[in-house]
Design an enzyme around this catalytic site. Structure first.
Site, PDB file in Angstrom:
ATOM      1  N   PHE A 146     -13.948   3.355   4.095  1.00 16.83           N
ATOM      2  CA  PHE A 146     -12.957   2.606   3.323  1.00 16.83           C
ATOM      3  C   PHE A 146     -12.507   3.441   2.129  1.00 16.83           C
ATOM      4  O   PHE A 146     -13.310   3.884   1.320  1.00 16.83           O
ATOM      5  CB  PHE A 146     -13.527   1.265   2.858  1.00 16.83           C
ATOM      6  CG  PHE A 146     -12.436   0.336   2.431  1.00 16.83           C
ATOM      7  CD1 PHE A 146     -11.703  -0.366   3.371  1.00 16.83           C
ATOM      8  CD2 PHE A 146     -12.102   0.202   1.081  1.00 16.83           C
ATOM      9  CE1 PHE A 146     -10.659  -1.196   2.986  1.00 16.83           C
ATOM     10  CE2 PHE A 146     -11.053  -0.618   0.696  1.00 16.83           C
ATOM     11  CZ  PHE A 146     -10.344  -1.322   1.646  1.00 16.83           C
ATOM     12  N   VAL A 147     -11.212   3.653   2.036  1.00 16.07           N
ATOM     13  CA  VAL A 147     -10.681   4.502   0.970  1.00 16.07           C
ATOM     14  C   VAL A 147      -9.734   3.721   0.057  1.00 16.07           C
ATOM     15  O   VAL A 147      -9.120   2.736   0.466  1.00 16.07           O
ATOM     16  CB  VAL A 147      -9.939   5.738   1.547  1.00 16.07           C
ATOM     17  CG1 VAL A 147     -10.921   6.702   2.193  1.00 16.07           C
ATOM     18  CG2 VAL A 147      -8.870   5.327   2.564  1.00 16.07           C
ATOM     19  N   ASP A 169      -5.010   1.829  10.707  1.00 17.29           N
ATOM     20  CA  ASP A 169      -6.428   1.579  10.961  1.00 17.29           C
ATOM     21  C   ASP A 169      -6.555   1.026  12.382  1.00 17.29           C
ATOM     22  O   ASP A 169      -6.598   1.792  13.349  1.00 17.29           O
ATOM     23  CB  ASP A 169      -6.942   0.626   9.880  1.00 17.29           C
ATOM     24  CG  ASP A 169      -8.431   0.360   9.972  1.00 17.29           C
ATOM     25  OD1 ASP A 169      -9.122   1.066  10.705  1.00 17.29           O
ATOM     26  OD2 ASP A 169      -8.918  -0.566   9.288  1.00 17.29           O
ATOM     27  N   ARG A 188      -5.111   1.023  -6.820  1.00 17.59           N
ATOM     28  CA  ARG A 188      -3.919   1.657  -6.247  1.00 17.59           C
ATOM     29  C   ARG A 188      -3.431   2.813  -7.101  1.00 17.59           C
ATOM     30  O   ARG A 188      -2.804   3.736  -6.622  1.00 17.59           O
ATOM     31  CB  ARG A 188      -2.776   0.639  -6.121  1.00 17.59           C
ATOM     32  CG  ARG A 188      -3.049  -0.492  -5.158  1.00 17.59           C
ATOM     33  CD  ARG A 188      -1.752  -1.231  -4.862  1.00 17.59           C
ATOM     34  NE  ARG A 188      -1.961  -2.560  -4.283  1.00 17.59           N
ATOM     35  CZ  ARG A 188      -2.153  -2.800  -2.997  1.00 17.59           C
ATOM     36  NH1 ARG A 188      -2.164  -1.811  -2.137  1.00 17.59           N
ATOM     37  NH2 ARG A 188      -2.327  -4.024  -2.558  1.00 17.59           N
ATOM     38  N   ASP A 228       0.712   3.063   4.488  1.00 18.87           N
ATOM     39  CA  ASP A 228      -0.349   3.845   3.851  1.00 18.87           C
ATOM     40  C   ASP A 228      -1.388   4.321   4.853  1.00 18.87           C
ATOM     41  O   ASP A 228      -1.815   5.463   4.826  1.00 18.87           O
ATOM     42  CB  ASP A 228      -1.018   3.049   2.708  1.00 18.87           C
ATOM     43  CG  ASP A 228      -1.495   1.659   3.134  1.00 18.87           C
ATOM     44  OD1 ASP A 228      -1.276   1.259   4.300  1.00 18.87           O
ATOM     45  OD2 ASP A 228      -2.092   0.958   2.294  1.00 18.87           O
ATOM     46  N   ASP A 235      -5.697  -0.022  -1.738  1.00 25.69           N
ATOM     47  CA  ASP A 235      -6.406  -0.921  -2.639  1.00 25.69           C
ATOM     48  C   ASP A 235      -7.709  -1.456  -2.069  1.00 25.69           C
ATOM     49  O   ASP A 235      -7.938  -1.441  -0.863  1.00 25.69           O
ATOM     50  CB  ASP A 235      -5.536  -2.130  -2.945  1.00 25.69           C
ATOM     51  CG  ASP A 235      -5.467  -3.096  -1.754  1.00 25.69           C
ATOM     52  OD1 ASP A 235      -5.023  -2.657  -0.667  1.00 25.69           O
ATOM     53  OD2 ASP A 235      -5.880  -4.259  -1.882  1.00 25.69           O
ATOM     54  N   LYS A 267      -6.890   6.508  10.938  1.00 25.64           N
ATOM     55  CA  LYS A 267      -8.310   6.555  11.323  1.00 25.64           C
ATOM     56  C   LYS A 267      -8.343   6.650  12.838  1.00 25.64           C
ATOM     57  O   LYS A 267      -8.271   5.634  13.531  1.00 25.64           O
ATOM     58  CB  LYS A 267      -9.035   5.294  10.846  1.00 25.64           C
ATOM     59  CG  LYS A 267      -9.152   5.198   9.326  1.00 25.64           C
ATOM     60  CD  LYS A 267      -9.899   3.944   8.894  1.00 25.64           C
ATOM     61  CE  LYS A 267     -10.067   3.889   7.389  1.00 25.64           C
ATOM     62  NZ  LYS A 267     -10.570   2.591   6.909  1.00 25.64           N
ATOM     63  N   GLY A 272       0.782  -1.241   0.000  1.00 29.93           N
ATOM     64  CA  GLY A 272       0.000   0.000   0.000  1.00 29.93           C
ATOM     65  C   GLY A 272       0.806   1.280   0.000  1.00 29.93           C
ATOM     66  O   GLY A 272       0.324   2.327  -0.434  1.00 29.93           O
TER      67      GLY A 272
HETATM   68  P1  IMP Z   1      -4.434  -2.096  10.508  1.00 25.50           P
HETATM   69  O1  IMP Z   1      -3.562  -3.284  10.790  1.00 25.50           O
HETATM   70  O2  IMP Z   1      -5.862  -2.311  10.894  1.00 25.50           O
HETATM   71  O3  IMP Z   1      -3.881  -0.791  11.025  1.00 25.50           O
HETATM   72  O4  IMP Z   1      -4.555  -2.018   8.945  1.00 25.50           O
HETATM   73  C1  IMP Z   1      -3.631  -1.479   8.178  1.00 25.50           C
HETATM   74  C2  IMP Z   1      -3.703  -2.018   6.767  1.00 25.50           C
HETATM   75  O5  IMP Z   1      -5.042  -2.359   6.376  1.00 25.50           O
HETATM   76  C3  IMP Z   1      -3.247  -0.932   5.860  1.00 25.50           C
HETATM   77  O6  IMP Z   1      -1.856  -0.995   5.654  1.00 25.50           O
HETATM   78  C4  IMP Z   1      -4.065  -1.196   4.613  1.00 25.50           C
HETATM   79  O7  IMP Z   1      -3.385  -2.081   3.773  1.00 25.50           O
HETATM   80  C5  IMP Z   1      -5.345  -1.840   5.104  1.00 25.50           C
HETATM   81  N1  IMP Z   1      -6.429  -0.859   5.232  1.00 25.50           N
HETATM   82  C6  IMP Z   1      -6.984  -0.378   6.352  1.00 25.50           C
HETATM   83  N2  IMP Z   1      -7.945   0.524   6.094  1.00 25.50           N
HETATM   84  C7  IMP Z   1      -7.983   0.626   4.745  1.00 25.50           C
HETATM   85  C8  IMP Z   1      -8.780   1.423   3.830  1.00 25.50           C
HETATM   86  O8  IMP Z   1      -9.635   2.248   4.183  1.00 25.50           O
HETATM   87  N3  IMP Z   1      -8.510   1.240   2.511  1.00 25.50           N
HETATM   88  C9  IMP Z   1      -7.566   0.363   2.046  1.00 25.50           C
HETATM   89  N4  IMP Z   1      -6.814  -0.385   2.859  1.00 25.50           N
HETATM   90  C10 IMP Z   1      -7.020  -0.259   4.190  1.00 25.50           C
HETATM   91 MG    MG Z   2      -1.145  -1.983   3.764  1.00 20.35          MG
END
Ligand code: IMP
Ligand code: MG
Length: 180
Positions: free
Chosen positions: A153-154, A104, A166, A101, A160, A132, A45
């Site tokens: 979701f973006v 979350d 992407r 990227d 992606d 977020k 990402g």
């Molecule tokens: P986390 O482990 O929940 O912080 O998620 C991080 C990963 O989930 C990011 O590196 C993204 O690849 C994916 N992700 C989380 N939210 C989004 C979104 O809104 N769009 C696309 N990918 C996301």
């Molecule tokens: Mg990622």
């Protein structure tokens, strides 16, 4: 591709301006003392973000690649973070800047930074283009953050859905019916 997008959340011009600012923040942070800085983009990402960001950093650096996977085709939560391909550069005694990227739930960056710390780097800092804040855990500090966004979701600018979108130059919200 454009038909699948509900709206542009952050335009390419806004991204460009903010990435320049982030570059200057990071350059200032490491200006006096960077111990062989290693940039670690979390693939896939961050590819577009990191390519733009590092061109604002006016000093030598190494790039260490690491592939992590969590969302496999779904936008829903759950599933452990998987390190699919491990780092290809030595980081012991060096400063490390992890670039992702989006922060979350923070599971990805927690897993990645924990793995990296086990290798005794001089420091580990985190730079994320998006965060977020509704979900980001309090115990994970991001040192450099591009934009805080709502919990939608973006896609685009590296982000992606099902490994697509992407290459869209803005950060956009995907039409809901596509992932529900
Ligand atoms: P986390 O482990 O929940 O912080 O998620 C991080 C990963 O989930 C990011 O590196 C993204 O690849 C994916 N992700 C989380 N939210 C989004 C979104 O809104 N769009 C696309 N990918 C996301
Ligand atoms: Mg990622």
């Amino acid at each position: 591709m454009e038909d699948d997008l509900a709206k542009i959340l952050i335009s390419r011009e806004e991204i460009d301006r903010r990435v320049g600012e982030l570059g200057r923040e990071i350059a200032a942070e490491y200006a006096d003392n960077h111990r062989d800085l290693v940039i670690v983009p979390v693939l896939t990402g961050s590819i577009i973000f990191v390519a733009d960001l590092i061109r604002h950093l006016p000093f030598k650096m190494h790039i260490g690649l690491m592939t992590v996977s969590r969302y496999r085709g779904a936008t829903t939560e759950g599933g452990a973070t998987q390190i699919v391909k491990d780092l290809n550069v030595e980081i012991e005694g060096r400063d490390v800047l992890v670039v992702d990227d989006i922060l979350d739930t923070g599971n990805t960056l927690k897993a990645v930074s924990q793995q990296l710390r086990e290798r005794n780097p001089a420091s580990v800092r985190i730079c994320t283009l998006l965060r977020k804040p509704a979900k980001a855990p309090k115990d994970l500090h991001a040192d450099f953050v591009g934009f805080d966004v709502d919990d939608v979701f973006v896609v685009g600018y590296g982000l992606d859905f099902n490994n697509q979108y992407r290459n869209w130059p803005d950060i956009a919200v995907l039409r809901e019916e596509l992932y529900q």
